[in-house]
Scaffold this motif. Structure first.
Motif, mmCIF file in Angstrom:
data_model
loop_
_atom_site.group_PDB
_atom_site.id
_atom_site.type_symbol
_atom_site.label_atom_id
_atom_site.label_comp_id
_atom_site.label_asym_id
_atom_site.label_seq_id
_atom_site.Cartn_x
_atom_site.Cartn_y
_atom_site.Cartn_z
ATOM 1 N N GLN A 1 0.809 -1.212 0.000
ATOM 2 C CA GLN A 1 0.000 0.000 0.000
ATOM 3 C C GLN A 1 0.845 1.266 0.000
ATOM 4 N N ALA A 2 2.123 1.147 0.410
ATOM 5 C CA ALA A 2 2.974 2.329 0.542
ATOM 6 C C ALA A 2 3.559 2.779 -0.789
ATOM 7 N N ILE A 3 3.722 1.863 -1.765
ATOM 8 C CA ILE A 3 4.361 2.247 -3.023
ATOM 9 C C ILE A 3 3.303 2.717 -4.010
ATOM 10 N N ASP A 4 3.686 3.721 -4.820
ATOM 11 C CA ASP A 4 2.731 4.345 -5.739
ATOM 12 C C ASP A 4 3.046 4.078 -7.195
ATOM 13 N N SER A 5 4.005 3.184 -7.460
ATOM 14 C CA SER A 5 4.361 2.863 -8.834
ATOM 15 C C SER A 5 4.846 1.424 -8.900
ATOM 16 N N PRO A 6 4.445 0.685 -9.944
ATOM 17 C CA PRO A 6 4.904 -0.716 -10.064
ATOM 18 C C PRO A 6 6.392 -0.840 -10.331
ATOM 19 N N ASP A 7 7.069 0.274 -10.626
ATOM 20 C CA ASP A 7 8.507 0.227 -10.857
ATOM 21 C C ASP A 7 9.301 0.265 -9.551
ATOM 22 N N LYS A 8 8.627 0.518 -8.432
ATOM 23 C CA LYS A 8 9.302 0.551 -7.137
ATOM 24 C C LYS A 8 9.261 -0.835 -6.493
ATOM 25 N N ALA A 9 10.305 -1.157 -5.747
ATOM 26 C CA ALA A 9 10.529 -2.542 -5.323
ATOM 27 C C ALA A 9 10.000 -2.818 -3.922
#
Length: 577
Positions: A482-490
């Motif tokens: 829930q914390a990441i806002d882009s699928p490119d972040k790991a």
């Protein structure tokens, strides 16, 4: 018990949510205004041992067990309140008719499990109720049914000395001949022995004692005479101690602990959709006038505005958490049912796949010979020359898919299975974290294209409850998603072993928004959340910390806002626990 009597008693029990919500709301309003200026008094009370009094023979609510130790529903409730509020208690059980004198003389600070009445309110202050006690008339079998208070006139009725029903009946039926005894157990034993006409006792207590002492010749013969609120009580004016217990009681109710203890000692409560709908409607009716009162207070004195808003938000959060707990309980039941429905057809597939693979191997010999003699031919809509290479891989993929379905269902059933208190086993941390990753697989794939799982080899086993630790891992992984806002972040999940401390460790890291430095110390505070607009309740990390602490471990957070957040769970291994 007569059918009509059962119906009336069931109807009385269904009225409990109304009485409880109204009483709890009044208690919250009182606490809202009086609690602002008494923080120092509460702190002084918390720093000493509070002596709690109760009846020594009122099972299953409170009694002395075979080891002469206090036991029962009220005792567990008191211990749970002391634990969540952080103070020590000493529970003293004795004859009921001595409790008021001990409370007045200061030998005890508070009475657990006392029925509320207008007469008692003249010299006692009461908490919000945590259950409703119905009182009925018991008689020997073979006599009249549907007895009422009118029928008690000039009859010998056994009651507990200085008990709630004696006070009640002396007011409305003074012609009754009262036979006073020390305990409800004495009352039912006298009645079963053929002495006197009736006994008036609490319904759950009466039924419990009938079964325990095999008093098969008596039965309840009236609808509930009263449905009294069962509370904690202190000497009039001793509000500091009462506020501690009222606050702890509210936490137990809203976190589900009270329902669990009620189910343990008295047999559970209805948590189905009808009850949920009733609570929602009653919550609307009760909170509306409460909000109007708060608005009036804000207009009257702007200086109180911030504190009133904080208290109101806290009440709303707890109400939402209670609703969420009901939904989760229902979800566990649904999971078991759905798992069964999936496993049955999937089991048929797994059972038949080896037969299909062998059948293809046998048939391919004949089909290959036909190919050599007659040339290529259509088979299943494709050319056989192409299909003979692809069909074994298709069968293998089908078998692997069915096995994956079986593993996911097994993980879901294990996660949803009700746990037993004190259940601790040696478990493989890698396997537990792997189960959590599979359960959160949909959330991970939806959140990121860059997920990495790294499991340390030869990790020593951990001693603990696999379901509760899986709950922690799932919660941390879902939070990272829930914390990441882009699928490119790991997202990374890593296990390792610290040889210096002998601890097993797993970390969950994400390249998400991060956590502000001022929020880090409050992350595990109950009801603190930065995701309130998206439905966060603020209890996930608080519950996770309590579970990790129960296992002798620790939960820590590191975050650089806008770059990376890492949550570390440290657990002692089985050899060092």
């Amino acid at each position: 018990m007569p059918h009509s009597l059962q119906n009336r008693m069931a109807a009385a029990n269904k009225a409990f949510p109304i009485a409880f919500l109204l009483a709890a709301t009044l208690c919250c309003i009182t606490t809202l205004f009086s609690g602002f200026c008494q923080g120092e008094g509460l702190q002084s009370v918390e720093n000493r041992v509070i002596v709690v009094g109760g009846d020594y023979n009122y099972p299953p609510h409170e009694f002395l067990n075979e080891s002469s130790n206090p036991d029962g529903y009220n005792v567990d409730m008191t211990k749970a309140i002391a634990k969540v509020m952080g103070f020590e208690v000493k529970i003293v059980l004795g004859p009921w008719d001595e409790l008021r004198d001990k409370l007045k003389n200061g030998e005890i600070d508070i009475i657990q499990g006392i029925l509320k009445s207008s007469e008692r309110e003249t010299y006692l202050d009461f908490s919000a109720p945590y259950t409703i006690i119905s009182q009925s008339i018991f008689a020997r079998k073979g006599g009249r049914k549907n007895i009422s208070v009118i029928d008690l006139r000039n009859r010998e009725v056994i009651v507990q000395r200085n008990g709630f029903m004696e006070e009640y009946l002396r007011q409305i039926s003074p012609e009754t001949v009262f036979i006073e005894v020390d305990t409800h157990v004495d009352a039912l034993r006298l009645l079963a022995a053929g002495k006197h006409d009736y006994a008036v006792v609490a319904v759950p207590l009466g039924i419990y004692l009938q079964k325990k002492y095999q008093l098969s010749n008596i039965e309840p013969v009236s609808a509930p005479l009263t449905n009294a609120q069962y509370c904690y009580a202190v000497q009039k004016g001793n509000t500091e101690i009462l506020k501690l217990f009222s606050s702890g009681l509210a936490i137990l109710v809203n976190t589900g602990t009270q329902q669990e203890l009620h189910a343990k000692w008295l047999g559970g409560q209805d948590t189905g959709p009808a009850r949920l709908s009733l609570l929602l409607r009653l919550g609307t009716w009760v909170l509306t006038p409460l909000l109007l009162i708060i608005i009036g207070v804000v207009i009257w004195n702007n200086a109180l505005k911030r504190r009133v808003a904080e208290r109101t938000r806290e009440l709303e959060d707890r109400q939402q958490q209670l609703i969420q707990a009901d939904k989760l309980a229902s979800l566990g039941i649904l999971t078991s049912g759905v798992a069964h429905e999936i496993n049955t057809p999937n089991g048929i597939i797994l059972m038949n796949m080896p037969v299909l693979i062998e059948a293809w191997e046998d048939a391919s010999v004949i089909l290959d010979k036909h190919l050599e003699e007659q040339g290529d031919f259509p088979f299943g809509g494709l050319s056989y020359r192409r299909l003979r290479h692809e069909f074994p891989a298709m069968l293998a993929d089908m078998a692997d898919g069915a096995r994956r379905i079986r593993q996911i269902v097994t993980d879901l059933k294990a996660y949803a299975r009700p746990e037993e208190a004190g259940e601790a086993v040696e478990l493989d941390l890698n396997e537990m974290v792997g189960n959590a990753v599979r359960l959160a697989d949909v959330s991970i794939r939806k959140a990121t294209h860059r997920s990495r799982m790294e499991y340390a080899p030869d990790l020593p086993p951990v001693l603990g409850n696999p379901q509760r630790l899986t709950q922690v891992a799932v919660n941390l992984i879902v939070n990272a998603c829930q914390a990441i806002d882009s699928p490119d972040k790991a997202i990374e999940v890593i296990t390792r072993y610290d040889q210096t401390t002998g601890n097993a460790i797993f970390t969950v890291s994400d390249e998400g928004l991060g956590i502000l430095p001022e929020h880090l110390p409050r992350l595990t505070d109950p009801f603190f959340t930065t995701k309130r607009e998206t439905g966060g309740t603020g209890l996930g990390l608080s519950v996770s910390l309590s579970i990790v602490k129960e296992h002798g471990g620790d939960l820590t957070f590191e975050s650089v806002p806008g770059l990376r957040t890492t949550v570390t769970v440290t657990l002692p291994t089985a050899g060092t626990h």
